[in-house]
Design an enzyme around this catalytic site. Structure first.
Site, PDB file in Angstrom:
ATOM      1  N   ARG A 102     -19.965  15.523  -0.210  1.00 18.41           N
ATOM      2  CA  ARG A 102     -20.368  14.497   0.881  1.00 18.41           C
ATOM      3  C   ARG A 102     -20.104  15.201   2.421  1.00 18.41           C
ATOM      4  O   ARG A 102     -19.306  16.007   2.619  1.00 18.41           O
ATOM      5  CB  ARG A 102     -19.194  13.457   0.742  1.00 18.41           C
ATOM      6  CG  ARG A 102     -19.072  12.864  -0.683  1.00 18.41           C
ATOM      7  CD  ARG A 102     -17.877  12.285  -0.876  1.00 18.41           C
ATOM      8  NE  ARG A 102     -17.827  10.795  -0.659  1.00 18.41           N
ATOM      9  CZ  ARG A 102     -16.945   9.863  -1.189  1.00 18.41           C
ATOM     10  NH1 ARG A 102     -15.759  10.271  -1.794  1.00 18.41           N
ATOM     11  NH2 ARG A 102     -17.239   8.521  -1.240  1.00 18.41           N
TER      12      ARG A 102
ATOM     13  N   GLY B 136     -22.736   2.234   2.027  1.00 16.10           N
ATOM     14  CA  GLY B 136     -23.522   1.086   2.003  1.00 16.10           C
ATOM     15  C   GLY B 136     -23.038  -0.176   1.529  1.00 16.10           C
ATOM     16  O   GLY B 136     -22.779   0.056   0.293  1.00 16.10           O
TER      17      GLY B 136
ATOM     18  N   GLU C 211       0.935  -1.318   0.020  1.00 16.01           N
ATOM     19  CA  GLU C 211      -0.071   0.004   0.028  1.00 16.01           C
ATOM     20  C   GLU C 211       0.774   1.215   0.076  1.00 16.01           C
ATOM     21  O   GLU C 211       1.713   1.338   0.708  1.00 16.01           O
ATOM     22  CB  GLU C 211      -0.906  -0.015   1.267  1.00 16.01           C
ATOM     23  CG  GLU C 211      -1.700   1.323   1.568  1.00 16.01           C
ATOM     24  CD  GLU C 211      -2.462   1.614   0.450  1.00 16.01           C
ATOM     25  OE1 GLU C 211      -3.366   1.011  -0.163  1.00 16.01           O
ATOM     26  OE2 GLU C 211      -2.412   2.984   0.102  1.00 16.01           O
TER      27      GLU C 211
HETATM   28  C1  FAD Z   1     -19.205   9.180  -3.359  1.00  9.46           C
HETATM   29  C2  FAD Z   1     -19.259   7.789  -3.509  1.00  9.46           C
HETATM   30  C3  FAD Z   1     -19.983   7.047  -2.835  1.00  9.46           C
HETATM   31  C4  FAD Z   1     -20.205   5.766  -3.013  1.00  9.46           C
HETATM   32  N1  FAD Z   1     -20.905   4.798  -2.087  1.00  9.46           N
HETATM   33  C5  FAD Z   1     -20.868   3.562  -2.297  1.00  9.46           C
HETATM   34  C6  FAD Z   1     -21.668   2.900  -1.532  1.00  9.46           C
HETATM   35  O1  FAD Z   1     -22.449   3.136  -0.843  1.00  9.46           O
HETATM   36  N2  FAD Z   1     -21.573   1.392  -1.601  1.00  9.46           N
HETATM   37  C7  FAD Z   1     -20.664   0.814  -2.462  1.00  9.46           C
HETATM   38  O2  FAD Z   1     -20.643  -0.597  -2.649  1.00  9.46           O
HETATM   39  N3  FAD Z   1     -19.793   1.596  -3.338  1.00  9.46           N
HETATM   40  C8  FAD Z   1     -19.916   2.761  -3.140  1.00  9.46           C
HETATM   41  N4  FAD Z   1     -18.973   3.664  -3.676  1.00  9.46           N
HETATM   42  C9  FAD Z   1     -17.834   2.907  -4.695  1.00  9.46           C
HETATM   43  C10 FAD Z   1     -16.790   2.525  -3.720  1.00  9.46           C
HETATM   44  O3  FAD Z   1     -16.388   3.716  -2.821  1.00  9.46           O
HETATM   45  C11 FAD Z   1     -15.490   2.008  -4.566  1.00  9.46           C
HETATM   46  O4  FAD Z   1     -16.041   1.005  -5.255  1.00  9.46           O
HETATM   47  C12 FAD Z   1     -14.501   1.427  -3.731  1.00  9.46           C
HETATM   48  O5  FAD Z   1     -14.060   2.379  -2.412  1.00  9.46           O
HETATM   49  C13 FAD Z   1     -13.509   0.921  -4.489  1.00  9.46           C
HETATM   50  O6  FAD Z   1     -12.432   0.088  -3.420  1.00  9.46           O
HETATM   51  P1  FAD Z   1     -11.009  -0.097  -4.133  1.00  9.46           P
HETATM   52  O7  FAD Z   1     -10.410  -0.949  -2.970  1.00  9.46           O
HETATM   53  O8  FAD Z   1     -11.399  -0.860  -5.232  1.00  9.46           O
HETATM   54  O9  FAD Z   1     -10.292   0.970  -4.547  1.00  9.46           O
HETATM   55  P2  FAD Z   1      -9.749   2.109  -3.490  1.00  9.46           P
HETATM   56  O10 FAD Z   1     -10.793   2.364  -2.315  1.00  9.46           O
HETATM   57  O11 FAD Z   1      -9.361   3.266  -4.390  1.00  9.46           O
HETATM   58  O12 FAD Z   1      -8.303   1.513  -2.983  1.00  9.46           O
HETATM   59  C14 FAD Z   1      -7.253   1.593  -3.713  1.00  9.46           C
HETATM   60  C15 FAD Z   1      -6.023   1.704  -2.564  1.00  9.46           C
HETATM   61  O13 FAD Z   1      -4.924   1.405  -3.772  1.00  9.46           O
HETATM   62  C16 FAD Z   1      -3.760   2.259  -3.092  1.00  9.46           C
HETATM   63  N5  FAD Z   1      -2.798   2.363  -4.298  1.00  9.46           N
HETATM   64  C17 FAD Z   1      -3.205   3.215  -5.468  1.00  9.46           C
HETATM   65  N6  FAD Z   1      -2.067   3.145  -6.133  1.00  9.46           N
HETATM   66  C18 FAD Z   1      -1.316   2.477  -5.607  1.00  9.46           C
HETATM   67  C19 FAD Z   1       0.140   1.949  -6.166  1.00  9.46           C
HETATM   68  N7  FAD Z   1       0.509   2.430  -7.400  1.00  9.46           N
HETATM   69  N8  FAD Z   1       0.995   1.282  -5.103  1.00  9.46           N
HETATM   70  C20 FAD Z   1       0.244   0.977  -3.949  1.00  9.46           C
HETATM   71  N9  FAD Z   1      -0.942   1.262  -3.784  1.00  9.46           N
HETATM   72  C21 FAD Z   1      -1.664   1.894  -4.384  1.00  9.46           C
HETATM   73  C22 FAD Z   1      -4.765   3.479  -2.651  1.00  9.46           C
HETATM   74  O14 FAD Z   1      -3.783   4.186  -1.693  1.00  9.46           O
HETATM   75  C23 FAD Z   1      -5.783   2.678  -1.824  1.00  9.46           C
HETATM   76  O15 FAD Z   1      -5.599   2.610  -0.627  1.00  9.46           O
HETATM   77  C24 FAD Z   1     -19.064   5.219  -3.586  1.00  9.46           C
HETATM   78  C25 FAD Z   1     -18.232   5.759  -4.379  1.00  9.46           C
HETATM   79  C26 FAD Z   1     -18.083   7.083  -4.387  1.00  9.46           C
HETATM   80  C27 FAD Z   1     -17.078   8.006  -5.103  1.00  9.46           C
END
Ligand code: FAD
Length: 451
Positions: A208, A53, A40
């Site tokens: 938000r 949610g 990370e």
């Molecule tokens: C306003 C809003 C409301 C939402 N509400 C909902 C909801 O109610 N329910 C729902 O299911 N979804 C919701 N979503 C969608 C949800 O937030 C995302 O789909 C989810 O957070 C994605 O998670 P992830 O782990 O795939 O990516 P991320 O949360 O983006 O995590 C990526 C991680 O990778 C790390 N990273 C990035 N690049 C690198 C690199 N090169 N090397 C090492 N580490 C790296 C980052 O630091 C981060 O910790 C919402 C989205 C938004 C924008």
């Protein structure tokens, strides 16, 4: 439980990114005794202070992934006052237009940071490395892939799973026209990359906020403040639900932007920009009393962040896996927030990956892989791609369509409550009623067919 790099002849998986997808994948692998390390880029587990949610499909995926994941989720999830998602005409009448049963104790919200912290407690400290910003991946022809980090260090793994979010580095590497091994060392705007390497501005931005519950109850009434509601209207909508053990009301105000480009593109990779409460107030002026009361709960002061909503609907990644590298969660199929489904898609991805990699790990440990470790890992990731692609792409597209329904932009439906109810029920049910067990069975059957 496996600790990193110590599982004899089994697989070792590198997970890039410790967001919802990365952590869930790690815990899924852990439950199947597969060795992994999370890398990370941040100095710790980090999420923003806003709500999220999880829909019924995401809950079922969590239970299948690891019962401890589901138990941790339940400890944080905030009860809704009613087991219904309710839509109100936020513009003219302030009256209820449709309500949809979410199942017993279904679709509960919570603070993102609280969910992440609770899950992170289940990860052994030696299974995660912070301040590791992935730059590139090389040595595709050797038994182990080599990950290169921006601090000059390297690590090895049998497979790399990019859970690194909407601006995924791993996706760039995967979609690069040149082989992954020829390292791409420049920034996100590398002109050689296809459009799907970058997300698109959806012409929506949002505010938000978390309002103290006593203030929310006093301006909206207990019934509106303590359960999930959405307020529809022309060119904007509002979502509210309780979080933080019902001490806070989570508010999301989504506003259509006439501007086709995010006017803050210069801030490389940043989806936030300075905004003002006055902007939100102006967008909802002329709306019903309750909608305006919700907007007035946004924090006072000169500036508050506004968030550009980006997704991959216009330029979908053509595939999620290549060789022993793949992407999952937002890195593969970033979607807008409108169906509350993006996080759940990452958890479904994590389940399929944990199952196929768990199965392959078992075969490798038994020495039951005549075709070689690399080939079976590749096939596992191919199966993941085959099983997850259509489902996740459909959700990305229908999320945009749902936003049009909420903002009365669908020419067939407009403001007709009956048609709205029919359409929106169909959209949510497609997400919620997905056959999670069937998805896993399909993936394992595909893998078995090759064994
Ligand atoms: C306003 C809003 C409301 C939402 N509400 C909902 C909801 O109610 N329910 C729902 O299911 N979804 C919701 N979503 C969608 C949800 O937030 C995302 O789909 C989810 O957070 C994605 O998670 P992830 O782990 O795939 O990516 P991320 O949360 O983006 O995590 C990526 C991680 O990778 C790390 N990273 C990035 N690049 C690198 C690199 N090169 N090397 C090492 N580490 C790296 C980052 O630091 C981060 O910790 C919402 C989205 C938004 C924008």
């Amino acid at each position: 439980m496996s600790s990193p790099e110590t599982s004899g002849d089994g697989l070792h998986i590198a997970i890039v990114g410790a967001g919802i997808t990365g952590i869930n994948l790690a815990l899924g692998l852990q439950a199947r005794n597969v060795s992994y390390t999370i890398y990370e880029r941040s100095p710790g587990f980090r999420e923003i202070g806003a709500g999220i949610g999880f829909s019924p499909n995401a809950e079922r995926a969590m239970s299948s992934l690891n019962l401890e994941v589901f138990a941790a989720y339940r400890r944080i999830a905030n009860a809704n006052g009613e087991d219904y998602f309710q839509w109100v005409d936020g513009h003219k009448t302030g009256e209820l237009i449709f309500k949809l049963h979410v199942g017993k104790d279904g679709f509960q919200g919570g603070l993102r940071s609280a969910f992440l912290e609770e899950w992170a407690k289940l990860i052994p400290p030696n299974a995660v490395q912070f301040n590791k910003h992935l730059d590139t991946i090389t040595k595709l022809d050797s038994p182990k892939l080599l990950l290169h980090f921006k601090d000059g260090t390297t690590a090895t793994a049998d497979a790399v799973i990019g859970c690194d979010g909407i601006r995924s580095r791993v996706r760039q590497l995967l979609l690069s026209p040149s082989p992954i091994s020829s390292s791409i060392t420049r920034n996100n705007m590398n002109p050689k990359l296809p459009p799907s390497a970058h997300p698109t501005y959806t012409r929506k931005f949002c505010f938000r906020a978390l309002a103290p519950m006593p203030a929310a109850i006093s301006s909206l009434g207990r019934a509106k403040a303590t359960t999930r509601f959405m307020y529809n209207g022309p060119g904007a909508h509002l979502i509210t639900y309780p979080v933080g053990n019902s001490t806070l009301l989570n508010i999301l105000a989504v506003i259509s932007d006439p501007n086709p480009v995010w006017p803050h593109q210069h801030a490389q990779g940043r989806h936030t920009a300075p905004g003002t409460k006055a902007e939100a107030v102006a967008a909802f002026s002329g709306w019903c009393d309750t909608a305006r009361a919700i907007v007035s709960l946004l924090p006072d002061g000169e500036e508050m962040d506004k968030w550009g909503v980006f997704d991959m609907a216009e330029h979908p990644a053509p595939y999620y896996a290549r060789g022993r590298v793949c992407v999952a969660g937002d890195a593969a199929h970033a979607t807008g927030p409108h169906l509350g489904a993006g996080g759940g898609m990452g958890i479904e991805d994590a389940l399929v990956l944990a199952e196929v990699l768990g199965k392959v790990d078992g075969r490798v440990k038994r020495g039951d892989t005549a075709e070689g470790k690399g080939a079976v890992v590749e096939r596992a990731l191919e199966v993941y791609n085959e099983v997850r692609y259509a489902r996740t792409q459909e959700v990305v597209q229908s999320t945009r369509a749902a936003c049009d329904l909420f903002q009365w932009r669908d020419p067939e439906v407009g403001r007709d409550p009956e048609r709205f109810g029919r359409e929106i029920m169909e959209q949510f049910h497609r997400v919620w009623k997905y056959d999670i067990d069937g998805m896993v069975e399909e993936a394992l059957a595909k893998l078995d067919a090759d064994a």
